[in-house]
Design an enzyme around this catalytic site. Structure first.
Site: not given
Ligand code: 5GP
Ligand code: ZN
Length: 120
Positions: A7, A46, A100, A102
C-alpha cells in the site's frame, strides 16, 4: 492499509520501479529478482491474498490478469514464456500480506521451484 508495504508503494511513500500503472493495478520490479524478468503485479486496493478474493471481484481479477499479460508483453516474454505465482500464507512463504502476482521470465525456469516432497 496502515503499515502495509505494498500500500505504501501504491501511495508512492515507498519508492518502486514502475512497469505498468492502470486505474486498478500497479506493476513494479521485484527488489530481489529471481529471474531476468521479475515483476510484481498488485491491485491498488488492499487485499490480503488470493484467499480473500471471490467472484464478486471478478472485474478486478480480470484487470489483474490483463495487467499480467500486458507486463509479459512489455517485458518481451509473452512468446518465450513466463511464470505467474502468487503465494498464500505461511507454507507458501508469503512475506507481504498484500495480494501480488510474481511474473517471472527471461530464462528457463525449473519446475517444481524447489524440492519435490509429496508429503510428510
Ligand atoms: P512473497 O514472498 O510475499 O510472495 O513475495 C514478496 C516479494 O516482494 C519478494 O519477492 C520480495 O523480494 C519483494 N519485496 C519485498 N520488499 C520489497 C520492496 O520494498 N520493494 C520491491 N520492489 N519489492 C519488494
Ligand atoms: Zn496493502
Amino acid at each position: 492499509m496502515e503499515g502495509c508495504l505494498f500500500c505504501g508503494i501504491v501511495a508512492g511513500d515507498v519508492p518502486s520501479t514502475a512497469v505498468l500503472d492502470t486505474e486498478t493495478c500497479y506493476a513494479f520490479r521485484d527488489i530481489n529478482p529471481a529471474a531476468p524478468v521479475h515483476v510484481l503485479v498488485i491491485p491498488k486496493e488492499h487485499i490480503d491474498s488470493l484467499e480473500a478474493v471471490g467472484s464478486s471481484q471478478a472485474v478486478l481479477l480480470g484487470d489483474l490478469i490483463d495487467a499480467i499479460r500486458a507486463v509479459a508483453a512489455k517485458e518481451d516474454v509473452a512468446e518465450s514464456g513466463y511464470r505467474v505465482v502468487t503465494n498464500i500464507g505461511e507454507d507458501a512463504g508469503q512475506l507481504v500480506k498484500h495480494l501480488h502476482f510474481h511474473v517471472m521470465g527471461g530464462r528457463s525456469l525449473r519446475w517444481p521451484p524447489k524440492g519435490s516432497e509429496a508429503g510428510g
